[in-house]
Write a protein that holds these residues in place. Structure first.
Motif, mmCIF file in Angstrom:
data_model
loop_
_atom_site.group_PDB
_atom_site.id
_atom_site.type_symbol
_atom_site.label_atom_id
_atom_site.label_comp_id
_atom_site.label_asym_id
_atom_site.label_seq_id
_atom_site.Cartn_x
_atom_site.Cartn_y
_atom_site.Cartn_z
ATOM 1 N N MET A 121 13.651 -20.265 -79.207
ATOM 2 C CA MET A 121 15.040 -20.792 -80.782
ATOM 3 C C MET A 121 14.715 -20.275 -82.116
ATOM 4 O O MET A 121 15.274 -19.534 -82.387
ATOM 5 N N TRP A 122 13.350 -19.813 -81.838
ATOM 6 C CA TRP A 122 12.632 -19.138 -83.479
ATOM 7 C C TRP A 122 13.139 -17.369 -83.402
ATOM 8 O O TRP A 122 13.636 -17.348 -84.473
ATOM 9 N N LEU A 123 12.680 -17.263 -81.984
ATOM 10 C CA LEU A 123 12.517 -15.440 -82.032
ATOM 11 C C LEU A 123 14.689 -15.120 -81.981
ATOM 12 O O LEU A 123 14.753 -13.949 -81.888
ATOM 13 N N GLY A 124 15.163 -15.978 -80.482
ATOM 14 C CA GLY A 124 16.307 -15.632 -80.484
ATOM 15 C C GLY A 124 16.132 -14.316 -79.310
ATOM 16 O O GLY A 124 14.795 -14.017 -79.260
ATOM 17 N N GLN A 125 16.871 -14.015 -79.650
ATOM 18 C CA GLN A 125 17.224 -12.206 -78.906
ATOM 19 C C GLN A 125 16.899 -10.641 -79.369
ATOM 20 O O GLN A 125 16.725 -9.736 -79.177
ATOM 21 N N SER A 126 17.063 -10.741 -81.021
ATOM 22 C CA SER A 126 17.132 -9.861 -81.729
ATOM 23 C C SER A 126 16.261 -9.901 -83.493
ATOM 24 O O SER A 126 16.659 -9.054 -83.860
ATOM 25 N N TRP A 127 15.548 -10.774 -82.610
ATOM 26 C CA TRP A 127 14.470 -11.093 -84.355
ATOM 27 C C TRP A 127 13.768 -9.989 -84.467
ATOM 28 O O TRP A 127 13.007 -10.138 -85.929
ATOM 29 N N SER A 128 13.461 -9.172 -83.530
ATOM 30 C CA SER A 128 12.193 -7.572 -84.164
ATOM 31 C C SER A 128 13.743 -6.715 -85.187
ATOM 32 O O SER A 128 12.798 -5.511 -85.712
ATOM 33 N N VAL A 129 14.543 -6.943 -84.782
ATOM 34 C CA VAL A 129 15.562 -6.281 -85.476
ATOM 35 C C VAL A 129 16.591 -6.433 -86.861
ATOM 36 O O VAL A 129 16.864 -6.627 -87.667
ATOM 37 N N CYS A 130 16.529 -8.133 -86.021
ATOM 38 C CA CYS A 130 17.780 -8.890 -87.925
ATOM 39 C C CYS A 130 17.849 -8.554 -88.757
ATOM 40 O O CYS A 130 18.709 -8.277 -89.985
ATOM 41 N N PRO A 181 25.512 -13.116 -82.496
ATOM 42 C CA PRO A 181 25.354 -13.782 -81.085
ATOM 43 C C PRO A 181 24.579 -14.253 -81.441
ATOM 44 O O PRO A 181 24.538 -16.471 -80.691
ATOM 45 N N GLU A 182 23.138 -14.572 -82.596
ATOM 46 C CA GLU A 182 22.197 -15.848 -82.533
ATOM 47 C C GLU A 182 22.886 -17.126 -82.991
ATOM 48 O O GLU A 182 24.156 -16.952 -83.785
ATOM 49 N N VAL A 183 22.177 -18.348 -82.667
ATOM 50 C CA VAL A 183 23.160 -19.403 -82.579
ATOM 51 C C VAL A 183 21.565 -20.558 -83.160
ATOM 52 O O VAL A 183 22.951 -21.863 -83.628
ATOM 53 N N SER A 184 20.877 -20.631 -83.685
ATOM 54 C CA SER A 184 19.801 -21.405 -84.507
ATOM 55 C C SER A 184 19.591 -21.095 -85.105
ATOM 56 O O SER A 184 19.688 -21.087 -86.294
ATOM 57 N N ALA A 185 19.822 -21.932 -86.153
ATOM 58 C CA ALA A 185 20.029 -22.662 -87.468
ATOM 59 C C ALA A 185 18.461 -22.402 -88.232
ATOM 60 O O ALA A 185 18.065 -21.594 -88.780
ATOM 61 N N ILE A 186 16.907 -22.319 -87.400
ATOM 62 C CA ILE A 186 15.794 -21.625 -87.533
ATOM 63 C C ILE A 186 15.766 -20.120 -87.228
ATOM 64 O O ILE A 186 14.524 -19.977 -88.327
ATOM 65 N N PHE A 187 16.610 -20.027 -86.844
ATOM 66 C CA PHE A 187 16.541 -18.677 -86.516
ATOM 67 C C PHE A 187 17.246 -17.545 -87.427
ATOM 68 O O PHE A 187 16.725 -17.027 -88.230
ATOM 69 N N TRP A 191 15.139 -14.985 -90.260
ATOM 70 C CA TRP A 191 15.106 -13.636 -90.432
ATOM 71 C C TRP A 191 15.882 -13.368 -90.939
ATOM 72 O O TRP A 191 16.647 -12.352 -91.686
ATOM 73 N N TYR A 192 17.743 -14.518 -91.113
ATOM 74 C CA TYR A 192 18.641 -13.848 -91.994
ATOM 75 C C TYR A 192 17.734 -13.541 -93.489
ATOM 76 O O TYR A 192 17.792 -13.165 -94.313
ATOM 77 N N THR A 193 17.258 -14.952 -94.049
ATOM 78 C CA THR A 193 16.269 -14.841 -94.983
ATOM 79 C C THR A 193 15.745 -13.482 -95.527
ATOM 80 O O THR A 193 15.444 -13.875 -96.401
#
Length: 213
Positions: A121-130, A181-187, A191-193
């Motif tokens: 949930m935390w890493l999702g599929q795009s944490w490395s580039v988000c 496409p990420e849907v997790s709040a913790i993501f 990573w957005y923040t």
């Protein structure tokens, strides 16, 4: 000629500034930069092919609610710091509300799945580039705000640069939601923040040089 006469002579030809002139100029710069960012998303990233279904799910509006709230607070603080008579960050304290709300949503989501799924949930599929993408998408919006500041008179250049970067990062993240496409709040919280924070940091560093007048 005494001081009062000099002031009267200097002020005689000065036309009054229209109401909300600062807000309108910042809005124009923000919109112009946003159009460029939107074009870059369409050209380089593409929109989420499942966007039609995504906007019917709460997670999309959770992301937009978070980034739009940050963007509004940051824009209002930027408008305040664009004036020479303002020395406070103004609306920034309200940003604690969406941040804490997203923390609560993230904890609730995590409580409903086994701990083994928390990392995914935390890493999702795009944490490395988000975060990098959010930061890069903020650049055109920051450029639009720099254009706006050419007719304004900030005196706290580092603070104004930081809030301009924060504004650009928040609205860049808002537009990035159309692709992500990420849907997790913790993501989103992480990573957005981080991307938004990098934009604010860059603005604070560049502010004293680029906002000088």
């Amino acid at each position: 000629m005494n001081t009062d006469q000099l002031i009267d002579a200097l002020a005689r030809e000065v036309t009054p500034v229209p109401r909300h002139a600062v807000g309108r100029r910042l809005a124009i710069g923000l919109a112009a930069g946003g159009v460029i960012t939107l074009a870059l998303i369409a050209w380089l990233l593409g929109f989420n092919p499942q966007l039609g279904a995504a906007i019917r799910h709460y997670s999309f509006w959770m992301k937009w609610g978070y980034t739009v709230s940050l963007g509004i607070c940051a824009a209002l603080a930027t408008a305040r710091l664009a004036r020479p008579d303002s020395g406070r960050f103004g609306w920034l304290w309200l940003m604690a509300i969406p941040v804490l709300s997203l923390v609560a949503i993230g904890l609730f989501e995590m409580s409903r799945v086994p701990p083994a799924q928390w990392l995914a949930m935390w890493l999702g599929q795009s944490w490395s580039v988000c975060s990098s993408i959010v930061f890069l998408l903020s650049v055109p919006i920051f450029g639009g705000l720099l254009w706006s500041f050419r007719r304004l008179a900030p005196t706290r250049l580092r603070a104004a640069g930081a809030t301009a970067g924060l504004t650009a990062g928040s609205w860049g993240a808002t537009l990035y939601c159309l692709h992500c496409p990420e849907v997790s709040a913790i993501f989103v919280l992480t990573w957005y923040t981080l991307g938004i924070g990098l934009a604010a940091l860059a603005g604070a560093i560049l502010g004293p040089r680029l906002l000088r007048w």
